[in-house]
Design a protein around this motif. Structure first.
Motif, PDB file in Angstrom:
ATOM      1  N   ALA A  73      59.530  45.880  40.302  1.00 30.06           N
ATOM      2  CA  ALA A  73      58.448  46.402  41.154  1.00 30.06           C
ATOM      3  C   ALA A  73      57.122  46.407  40.397  1.00 30.06           C
ATOM      4  O   ALA A  73      56.066  46.040  40.931  1.00 30.06           O
ATOM      5  N   ILE A  74      57.182  46.812  39.139  1.00 34.33           N
ATOM      6  CA  ILE A  74      55.952  46.830  38.334  1.00 34.33           C
ATOM      7  C   ILE A  74      55.413  45.419  38.150  1.00 34.33           C
ATOM      8  O   ILE A  74      54.202  45.167  38.276  1.00 34.33           O
ATOM      9  N   GLN A  75      56.310  44.456  37.896  1.00 29.37           N
ATOM     10  CA  GLN A  75      55.875  43.072  37.699  1.00 29.37           C
ATOM     11  C   GLN A  75      55.293  42.484  38.973  1.00 29.37           C
ATOM     12  O   GLN A  75      54.313  41.726  38.951  1.00 29.37           O
ATOM     13  N   ALA A  76      55.874  42.846  40.123  1.00 21.28           N
ATOM     14  CA  ALA A  76      55.360  42.347  41.410  1.00 21.28           C
ATOM     15  C   ALA A  76      53.960  42.869  41.672  1.00 21.28           C
ATOM     16  O   ALA A  76      53.078  42.144  42.146  1.00 21.28           O
ATOM     17  N   SER A  77      53.724  44.143  41.354  1.00 19.95           N
ATOM     18  CA  SER A  77      52.380  44.700  41.549  1.00 19.95           C
ATOM     19  C   SER A  77      51.357  44.027  40.623  1.00 19.95           C
ATOM     20  O   SER A  77      50.223  43.741  41.027  1.00 19.95           O
ATOM     21  N   ILE A  78      51.791  43.732  39.429  1.00 17.38           N
ATOM     22  CA  ILE A  78      50.883  43.068  38.476  1.00 17.38           C
ATOM     23  C   ILE A  78      50.552  41.660  38.940  1.00 17.38           C
ATOM     24  O   ILE A  78      49.406  41.207  38.885  1.00 17.38           O
ATOM     25  N   ASP A  79      51.563  40.939  39.486  1.00 15.35           N
ATOM     26  CA  ASP A  79      51.320  39.585  39.990  1.00 15.35           C
ATOM     27  C   ASP A  79      50.377  39.592  41.181  1.00 15.35           C
ATOM     28  O   ASP A  79      49.519  38.696  41.320  1.00 15.35           O
ATOM     29  N   ALA A  80      50.525  40.585  42.034  1.00 17.68           N
ATOM     30  CA  ALA A  80      49.623  40.673  43.190  1.00 17.68           C
ATOM     31  C   ALA A  80      48.189  40.879  42.741  1.00 17.68           C
ATOM     32  O   ALA A  80      47.247  40.262  43.270  1.00 17.68           O
ATOM     33  N   ASP A  81      47.981  41.758  41.791  1.00 16.78           N
ATOM     34  CA  ASP A  81      46.634  41.981  41.270  1.00 16.78           C
ATOM     35  C   ASP A  81      46.072  40.722  40.635  1.00 16.78           C
ATOM     36  O   ASP A  81      44.876  40.403  40.773  1.00 16.78           O
ATOM     37  N   ASP A 139      44.871  38.285  43.324  1.00 14.16           N
ATOM     38  CA  ASP A 139      43.584  38.690  43.895  1.00 14.16           C
ATOM     39  C   ASP A 139      42.433  38.360  42.953  1.00 14.16           C
ATOM     40  O   ASP A 139      41.387  37.844  43.364  1.00 14.16           O
TER      41      ASP A 139
END
Length: 221
Positions: free
Chosen positions: A96-104, A107
């Motif tokens: 979950a943490i890695q997915a949030s970092i990839d989304a940022d 962007d």
């Protein structure tokens, strides 16, 4: 006085006349040393200390301490495993943490892509201008080097031919040999024959001696 030059059997003489008696001389290194044994001091495991100790009780006490430390280490390991989360939960949290970092990152990449393209175009234009300037500078240096070499070659051709410059230097040039190679050699002015050697004859007469004759020929005649 040193005894280095004396024969080897001389120091072994016991006396002047008795050859059977050995010498009484001996070195200080031959003296007896360490004539007393070293004993254990108190605290170094003397007989009294060893006799009063109970080795079985000491061994059992050390075994109890070792087993207690081992049990304490096992309990700490169990507590640590109980506190730590399960591998599946830990893995899901990391995903979950890695997915949030990839989304940022996506962007920020979309925002900075336009500015990166503009910067790339400017850099390519600057690089092309620098390459053109360096190429022009290289061509100019090659042309200057070629002209310099052509000038040097022409000067060498003109100065290397004596017929072309003979008219201008006819009054100044002198092609005569000013000095021979054998002017100052040792065999230049040598006589063809060796001088005659005259034997000197002693004459017991001052008027007929060789010295008197040379003197008269030089100063009187």
């Amino acid at each position: 006085m040193t005894t280095a030059a004396r024969p080897t059997f001389d120091p072994a003489k016991g006396g002047k006349n008795d050859l059977s008696a050995l010498s009484k001389q001996y070195s200080s290194r031959d003296l007896p040393g360490h004539t007393k044994l070293k004993y254990r001091e108190p605290g170094q495991g003397t007989n009294e200390e060893v006799r009063s100790r109970d080795f079985r009780r000491d061994l059992e006490e050390r075994e109890r301490v070792a087993s207690r430390d081992k049990e304490r280490g096992r309990g700490a390991e169990r507590d640590r495993r109980a506190i730590e989360p399960a591998p599946a939960a830990k893995r899901s949290r990391q995903e979950a943490i890695q997915a949030s970092i990839d989304a940022d990152d996506r962007d920020s990449d979309s925002d900075s892509s336009d500015s990166d393209e503009d910067d790339t175009a400017e850099l390519m234009a600057e690089l092309a201008r620098i390459k053109a300037e360096r190429a022009a500078e290289a061509i100019r240096k090659e042309e200057q080097q070629r002209r310099h070499e052509e000038q040097i070659r022409t000067e060498n051709l003109l100065q290397g031919n004596p017929l072309l410059q003979y008219a201008s230097t006819a009054t100044k040039a002198d092609f005569r040999v000013k000095r021979r190679w054998d002017d100052d050699v040792v065999f230049k002015n040598c006589s063809r024959s060796e001088p005659e050697k005259k034997d000197k004859i002693f004459i017991n007469d001052s008027l007929r001696s060789e010295f008197h004759r040379r003197f008269m020929e030089k100063y009187i005649k």
